[in-house]
Design a protein around this motif. Structure first.
Motif, PDB file in Angstrom:
ATOM      1  N   VAL A  74      -6.401   1.715   9.230  1.00 24.98           N
ATOM      2  CA  VAL A  74      -5.716   1.893   7.794  1.00 24.98           C
ATOM      3  C   VAL A  74      -6.680   2.166   6.680  1.00 24.98           C
ATOM      4  CG1 VAL A  74      -3.635   2.180   5.796  1.00 24.98           C
ATOM      5  CG2 VAL A  74      -2.766   2.669   8.687  1.00 24.98           C
ATOM      6  N   GLU A  75      -7.329   0.512   6.058  1.00 28.48           N
ATOM      7  CA  GLU A  75      -7.694   0.687   5.354  1.00 28.48           C
ATOM      8  C   GLU A  75      -9.402   1.679   5.728  1.00 28.48           C
ATOM      9  OE1 GLU A  75      -7.935  -3.274   3.259  1.00 28.48           O
ATOM     10  OE2 GLU A  75      -9.583  -3.119   4.428  1.00 28.48           O
ATOM     11  N   PRO A  76      -9.716   1.409   6.081  1.00 30.18           N
ATOM     12  CA  PRO A  76     -11.147   2.164   5.957  1.00 30.18           C
ATOM     13  C   PRO A  76     -10.953   3.903   5.789  1.00 30.18           C
ATOM     14  CG  PRO A  76     -11.080   0.878   8.053  1.00 30.18           C
ATOM     15  CD  PRO A  76      -9.622   0.911   7.595  1.00 30.18           C
ATOM     16  N   MET A  77     -10.110   4.588   6.337  1.00 38.28           N
ATOM     17  CA  MET A  77      -9.869   5.439   5.719  1.00 38.28           C
ATOM     18  C   MET A  77      -9.454   5.741   4.425  1.00 38.28           C
ATOM     19  SD  MET A  77     -11.080   7.328   7.910  1.00 38.28           S
ATOM     20  CE  MET A  77     -10.456   8.887   7.401  1.00 38.28           C
ATOM     21  N   LEU A  78      -8.200   5.031   4.029  1.00 37.69           N
ATOM     22  CA  LEU A  78      -8.289   5.162   2.432  1.00 37.69           C
ATOM     23  C   LEU A  78      -9.610   5.213   1.365  1.00 37.69           C
ATOM     24  CD1 LEU A  78      -4.687   3.172   3.085  1.00 37.69           C
ATOM     25  CD2 LEU A  78      -4.826   5.966   2.749  1.00 37.69           C
ATOM     26  N   VAL A  79     -10.345   3.885   1.968  1.00 38.22           N
ATOM     27  CA  VAL A  79     -11.520   3.481   1.177  1.00 38.22           C
ATOM     28  C   VAL A  79     -12.704   4.523   0.942  1.00 38.22           C
ATOM     29  CG1 VAL A  79     -13.367   2.501   1.231  1.00 38.22           C
ATOM     30  CG2 VAL A  79     -11.508   0.700   1.165  1.00 38.22           C
ATOM     31  N   GLU A  80     -12.393   5.249   2.223  1.00 40.40           N
ATOM     32  CA  GLU A  80     -13.323   6.405   2.335  1.00 40.40           C
ATOM     33  C   GLU A  80     -12.919   7.682   1.321  1.00 40.40           C
ATOM     34  OE1 GLU A  80     -14.933  10.010   3.533  1.00 40.40           O
ATOM     35  OE2 GLU A  80     -12.933   9.509   4.081  1.00 40.40           O
TER      36      GLU A  80
END
Ligand SMILES: NC(=O)c1ccc[n+]([C@@H]2O[C@H](COP(=O)([O-])OP(=O)(O)OC[C@H]3O[C@@H](n4cnc5c(N)ncnc54)[C@H](O)[C@@H]3O)[C@@H](O)[C@H]2O)c1
Length: 434
Positions: free
Chosen positions: A58-64
């Motif tokens: 989840v985190e990488p997609m939100l950051v991107e």
């Protein structure tokens, strides 16, 4: 990011486990997403580029999404930038009395009410509630927030993801069901979104979608407790409970299948009642507490009482009891729920005329003969081999067996109450679907 050209804008109320997973999955599929979250701490974490919870991927997609500008986080929905589809993912925790606390859902609907009142003509927005709701909630919300339901396409769209594998589950849900109210607007944008995501969906009544989600979780819980009860009993006896349940799940015909999973008649016959009593007795003699097994008989008895109550509701004088053995094509009368039902109706002063194609009284022996003779001695009880004769004697029917001849009788006869216990439809009239 295959879908830059479409850029459907999705709003998400509530950035918890469901909301953030949903945001990440929609971002991965190329949609624009804005999350509305009341927690200052969660918003601050997100805006600092950290996911406030642990969920793989989840985190990488939100950051991107934050860095590319496709993901926005806000404390509230803005009337100036309304999404095409709003997903409501706020919490619905337990109240102290076990009921569901709908405070957060109501607060979202109050906000939507304000927005619906100011939305320009021609502007559309669909609202899909993903928070788990008790059956009947959407209908009540529809009365409470009639303006929202009248102006927007509001549906209940249950979420089946599991924490820990949430992104994979979101992309490949076990099923996609959308509860659409009969008077509501068709949620074209949401349905377009599902089609875009290649999620084949079924449209059902909101109550069915709400009850489905609850039934799934209740069933999963019962499965866990059942497996643990069997495991406890077998281990306590010195056996291997895990081995037993590994063998148990290998049976995908009767055990892990659709079998025995339709509402209908209570269970009966020569095996289930006696063996449930037996395993419960083994448990208690071994000092093992096994509440599900212990309660099984009580649940079955309550169900019979429910059926009796439903039949009595039509105040019949004489009932045609269609099916006397515990299931069709057998003359085994041991612990048949039809016998218990007949007995309860007779006790209520109702005449009972029974029919069963598999039962020839002259051929019965032993306990089956004793059971039938005992029943036929009761005043008001008779057995009829001819359905036409039965038809002329009764003013209501109870169908205990799935049997073509009974279906034909139902289609041919009208005006009289028909409790189709085998197909779980009580007090239907001629021509009712089963
Ligand atoms: N967690 C799961 O695995 C799961 C799976 C399927 C369905 N569900 C259901 O989905 C719903 C959400 O579950 P969750 O685990 O994500 O809950 P959660 O508690 O993790 O998240 C809910 C979020 O909503 C926020 N919120 C509350 N009121 C709000 C408002 N008015 N506006 C904006 N934000 C608001 C809260 O601050 C919180 O961050 C529940 O109904 C749950 O039963 C959960």
């Amino acid at each position: 990011m295959a879908r830059q050209e479409m850029r459907m804008h999705i709003g998400i109320f509530g950035l918890g486990y469901v909301g953030l997973t949903t945001a990440a999955c929609l971002l991965r599929r190329g949609f624009d997403v804005t999350g509305y979250e009341v927690s200052d701490a969660k918003r601050a974490e997100l805006l600092a580029g950290r996911c406030p919870l642990t969920e793989p991927g989840v985190e990488p997609m939100l950051v991107e999404g934050l860095s590319s500008g496709r993901f926005g986080v806000s404390s509230d929905i803005s009337a100036d930038r309304l999404p095409d589809v709003v997903l409501v993912c706020v919490g619905t925790p337990s109240s102290e009395d076990g009921s569901t606390d709908l405070t957060a859902v109501r607060s979202v609907f109050r906000r939507l009410e304000q927005l619906a009142a100011m939305m320009p003509a021609g502007r559309d927005m669909d609202v899909a509630v993903r928070s788990t709701l008790p059956p009947g909630t959407m209908d009540r919300l529809g009365e409470e927030f009639a303006a929202v339901f009248g102006r927007l396409g509001v549906v209940f769209y249950p979420e089946f993801l599991r924490e820990g594998t949430a992104m994979a589950d979101f992309d490949s849900p076990p099923q996609t069901v959308v509860g659409v109210g009969s008077g509501g607007r068709r949620p074209e944008r949401l349905l377009g979104l599902l089609t875009e995501m290649k999620l084949p969906y079924q449209i059902v009544a909101p109550m069915s979608a709400e009850a489905l989600k609850m039934a799934c979780n209740a069933y999963h819980a019962i499965k866990v407790c059942f497996a643990n009860e069997i495991g406890r009993i077998v281990n306590t006896l010195g056996g291997n409970g895990t081995e037993v349940m590994k063998l148990f799940v290998q049976d995908t015909v009767l055990n892990v299948s659709h079998r025995y999973l339709m509402p209908g008649a209570p269970y009966g016959g020569s095996c289930l009642p006696k063996d449930v009593r037996s395993i419960s007795s083994v448990a208690s003699r071994s000092g093992v507490t096994a509440e599900i097994l212990a309660q099984c008989e009580a649940s079955n008895a309550s169900h019979l009482q429910y059926v009796v109550g439903e039949v009595l509701r039509s105040r019949p004088k004489a009932v045609g009891l269609l099916g006397l053995a515990f299931k069709p094509n057998t003359d085994d009368l041991r612990e048949s729920p039809s016998l218990s039902l007949a007995s309860a109706l007779l006790a209520a002063g109702i005449r009972v005329v029974a029919h069963d194609r598999a039962i020839e009284p002259s051929r019965l022996l032993g306990v089956n003969r004793t059971a039938l003779e005992g029943l036929l001695k009761r005043p008001g009880m008779s057995l009829c081999t001819d359905l036409g004769d039965l038809d002329r004697q009764v003013d209501a029917f109870v169908q205990m067996h799935r049997d073509r001849v009974y279906d034909e009788l139902r289609e041919a006869r009208g005006g009289r109450p028909w409790a189709n216990v085998s197909g779980w439809q009580f007090l239907g009239r001629e021509g009712d679907a089963t």
